[in-house]
Enzyme design. Structure first.
Site, PDB file in Angstrom:
ATOM      1  N   GLU A  91       0.780  -1.230   0.000  1.00  0.00           N
ATOM      2  CA  GLU A  91       0.000   0.000   0.000  1.00  0.00           C
ATOM      3  C   GLU A  91       0.819   1.292   0.000  1.00  0.00           C
ATOM      4  O   GLU A  91       0.369   2.298  -0.534  1.00  0.00           O
ATOM      5  CB  GLU A  91      -0.933   0.005   1.223  1.00  0.00           C
ATOM      6  CG  GLU A  91      -1.963  -1.103   1.238  1.00  0.00           C
ATOM      7  CD  GLU A  91      -2.953  -0.984   0.099  1.00  0.00           C
ATOM      8  OE1 GLU A  91      -3.335   0.150  -0.269  1.00  0.00           O
ATOM      9  OE2 GLU A  91      -3.332  -2.028  -0.469  1.00  0.00           O
ATOM     10  N   SER A 489     -45.474 -29.985  43.137  1.00  0.00           N
ATOM     11  CA  SER A 489     -45.014 -30.350  44.480  1.00  0.00           C
ATOM     12  C   SER A 489     -43.621 -29.832  44.812  1.00  0.00           C
ATOM     13  O   SER A 489     -43.224 -29.844  45.981  1.00  0.00           O
ATOM     14  CB  SER A 489     -45.041 -31.873  44.639  1.00  0.00           C
ATOM     15  OG  SER A 489     -46.372 -32.351  44.593  1.00  0.00           O
TER      16      SER A 489
END
Length: 783
Positions: A91, A489
């Site tokens: 780059e 229960s």
């Protein structure tokens, strides 16, 4: 002649000065025009990109990530030199010498583009690319380019080269959902940035030019060309030796993505962490906590790069998920064969087989595969899994063929789920011989769902959480924390705890006889029945809980009153809206599995409650503390009440409905639960160190089936899970607090608050008048 020459020279000089002045004026005007409304470059120095939030398990392993952009921040010294040089070669090879704009590169690009007759090469420096990405919009090209050059020059005066390169390497998009070099290294090579070779670095460094078209997954040839270009530039610039260059060119690349944690283990837990995290990170809450962040809520969770530490223990979580899954499979086998996934038409067969090859997980026996029945006879069925042949013998499908004839269950072209069976199963598809038929077992995906939550008693740490059979795109409803169902229960211990503090004892005699309750408000008559429809006459309160007697529980509730039960439920941490009706004593008020498990913890820890804890700490992207969450402990019930309840519930395990848990071989309390019409099955169990709750039921409530109670349907998952983790904790008994005495009554040795034991003035001998007396042998000595 001399005079004319001087005049011409003077005229040229004046013209030159004029042109220079005009040019300078034009240049200044252009600069002033382009410099209008330039963004502040300080925005780059305050760089705060969206970062991945990382979630950790208790052992430090990574559970998963939350993100909007998959970016992992790395410092410049964490990026190897050859990676940095690869990007500079691709780059901006003059990066460390220019001042933001590279005139040489601009001239070179101008000549090459002129020769090509089109724009073939750009000249933007890394600094210009960064300015464009972070500061500028997509305005007209010439205007943006001028602004870009001015800002690049200014940025070079404001930040160092390394600072600019650091931001660039972290910000740039590199395709396939990867932002920054660390994410790219994980995405393309399954590595961290520090592990990349020169060849791999060149592939990634070649991506900024065109992240999609140069993606090595999608376009390997173009990616290779770009890699060779980058390597060539590095070699030409003298940044790698000839040997390094040749080695890099010859390296065979192994493209693979780093496995995303949280997708296979702990997905339910991770999703609950996300929900809690987003709530905590809301703007209102952070302001209350005095925490300043630049993002809130979902944005904070997905973009702040947080490090979130949780209580999840991978050993527990894996065991819990396996237990829930296997228990649901066992349950669906008991319910029988529901039919094939589908039945193919003959013309569909070829396409189906080509699209359904067995996975690696299938061969590791961690996943099932779809198979097509090619023929069937009484003793079994022949099938195909993609290109592989298989056979389901009758012994591996008996649950689906109770008649003993496979041909009555399966038909040709049926699509069915199968698992790999047999001791000598191949480890992978490459080990399957051409003429081999794999031994398989017939499977069926459960329609029922389940949840399991496990909490360490000392800290409240939620070490495991499972919200269903399988977490996927279509099934993310977390039943452990979101499903409110009747506990049946398993709510009774709350009633009995209230009773112990309201004049009753473990040795109080309660009449297990038909009981009639008339609601004082509505006048409605309610006659509760025991599960088995039988009554036992006068029995001890401890025995009533062991045997989960509904009639006894209602008598107790009538004695102490509904408000006392509601108060006790809230004291234990139940988060529910109770109606002031007698039926709440039998567990008709809906709760979540997490909340009910939480309510049992005071029984295990001497009377104090502790809040369930998923998240233990949060740090920011730089490792600084954002929040720390210590255990939240409060008083709930007395130590004496807690100990008596732990012993009563230990009796449920030793000689009651929870007896299957005895095989774990530790002091343990627990309670089964089955809601009305057998819609929901529960078991909550605990030791002094760990409390675990299991729920089984359908998302749209319906009967689980005859006999599918908490003891048969939920308790097995508890046992399967706890078998894998019990060795992590000592076999300690529940500690006895001061003020407790042991006394024998009705053939049982039971704990009492001192002064309430048999023979003392505070002992209550009976509760409820007898109507029936089916079995009173164990209490004859009392009467």
């Amino acid at each position: 002649m001399k005079i004319r020459f001087r005049r011409v020279l003077l005229a040229c000089l004046i013209l030159g000065l004029v042109l220079t002045a005009v040019g300078s004026a034009i240049g200044a005007a252009i600069y002033m025009w382009a410099a209008q409304d330039l963004p502040n470059i300080q925005r780059i120095s305050d760089y705060k990109p969206p970062l991945v939030t990382t979630v950790y398990a208790r052992d430090g392993s990574i559970m998963g990530y939350f993100y909007s952009q998959r970016r992992f921040l790395v410092a410049i010294d964490e990026v190897p030199e050859h990676v940095r040089l690869a990007f500079l070669a691709a780059e901006d090879d003059n990066f460390y010498s220019h001042q933001g704009v590279d005139p040489i590169a601009m001239f070179r690009a101008f000549i090459r583009n002129l020769e090509a007759g089109k724009i073939k090469e750009g000249a933007s420096t890394i600094t210009q690319q960064l300015v464009k990405a972070l500061l500028l919009d997509e305005k007209k090209e010439y205007e943006r380019k001028l602004k870009e050059m001015i800002l690049a020059y200014r940025l070079e005066k404001y930040l160092t080269k390394d600072e600019i390169l650091t931001i660039y390497l972290n910000h740039i998009y590199l395709g396939n959902g990867a932002y920054g070099v660390e994410a790219a290294a994980r995405t393309y090579f399954g590595k961290h940035i520090g592990e990349l070779t020169i060849a791999e670095a060149a592939v990634i460094a070649g991506l900024p030019k065109a992240p999609s078209s140069l993606n090595p997954y999608n376009n390997p040839d173009r990616s290779r060309e770009r890699q060779e270009y980058v390597l060539g530039r590095m070699h030409t610039l003298g940044w790698i030796s000839n040997d390094e260059y040749q080695t890099a060119l010859a390296q065979q690349l192994n493209l693979q993505s780093m496995e995303e944690p949280g997708l296979k283990v702990g997905a339910w837990y991770l999703e609950e962490v996300r929900r809690e995290l987003e709530a905590y990170m809301s703007e209102d809450n952070l302001r209350r906590e005095g925490i300043n962040l630049d993002r809130y809520g979902e944005d904070a969770v997905r973009e702040s790069g947080l490090h979130v530490f949780t209580a999840m223990d991978p050993v527990h979580q894996k065991a819990a998920e396996a237990a829930v899954r296997q228990n649901l499979i066992d349950y669906t086998h008991r319910q029988g064969w529901k039919g094939p996934v589908e039945t193919l038409e003959p013309e569909q067969l070829a396409a189906f087989l080509s699209e359904n090859q067995p996975s690696e997980e299938f061969f590791s026996k961690t996943a099932w595969a779809k198979a097509v029945v090619t023929s069937v006879e009484k003793e079994g069925a022949a099938v195909r899994l993609g290109s592989i042949a298989g056979h389901i013998p009758l012994k591996n499908m008996k649950w689906a063929a109770p008649s003993g004839n496979a041909a009555k269950t399966l038909n040709e072209n049926d699509v069915v789920w199968v698992s790999l069976a047999g001791e000598q199963a191949p480890a992978g598809i490459e080990e399957v011989a051409p003429d081999q038929a794999l031994e398989l077992a017939l499977e069926q995906i459960p329609e029922a769902q389940s949840a399991l939550v496990s909490i360490e008693v000392d800290s409240g740490d939620v070490v495991a959480l499972v919200g269903g059979y399988e977490f996927n795109y279509h099934n993310q409803f977390n039943r452990a924390v979101q499903a409110r169902r009747q506990p049946g229960s398993s709510f009774k211990p709350i009633v009995y705890s209230a009773a112990i503090d309201n004049g009753l004892t473990a040795g109080t005699v309660v009449y297990d006889t038909p009981v009639v309750h008339v609601d004082p408000g509505s006048g409605k008559v309610w006659i509760p029945k025991n599960y088995d429809g039988k009554f036992s006459g006068p029995i001890l309160l401890a025995t009533a809980l062991r045997r989960s007697k509904n009639a006894c529980t209602v008598r107790i509730a009538q004695q102490i009153g509904v408000p006392a039960i509601i108060d006790r439920a809230y004291a234990l941490g139940i988060d529910a809206k109770f109606q002031s009706v007698m039926s709440i004593s039998l567990g008709v008020t809906e709760v979540t599995p997490l909340n009910l498990t939480q309510a049992y913890i005071p029984f295990a820890r001497g009377g104090t409650a502790v809040e369930p804890r998923f998240i233990t700490a949060i740090k920011n992207a730089w490792g600084e503390d954002v929040a720390v969450f210590p255990p939240q402990v409060r008083e709930a019930i007395s130590p004496q009440n807690a100990y008596i309840m732990s012993q009563l519930l230990e009796g449920v395990v030793q000689a009651g409905t929870g007896a299957r848990a005895r095989e774990l071989g530790k002091p343990m309390g627990g309670k089964t639960g089955t809601s009305n019409d057998e819609h929901d099955a529960w078991f909550i169990g605990f030791t002094p160190h760990l409390a675990t709750g299991v729920f089984v039921g359908y998302d749209t409530p319906k009967k689980l089936g005859r006999g599918e109670t908490g003891g048969r349907t939920a308790l097995p998952a508890f046992v399967m899970y706890r078998e894998k983790v019990e060795q992590l904790y000592p076999a300690d008994p529940f500690p006895v607090p001061e003020g407790i005495v042991m006394a024998s009554t009705g053939g049982l040795t039971l704990p009492f608050v001192e002064g309430s034991q048999p023979g003392s003035g505070g002992f209550i001998t009976g509760l409820g008048a007898p109507v029936a007396n089916d079995n009173t042998d164990d209490l004859k000595e009392l009467f």
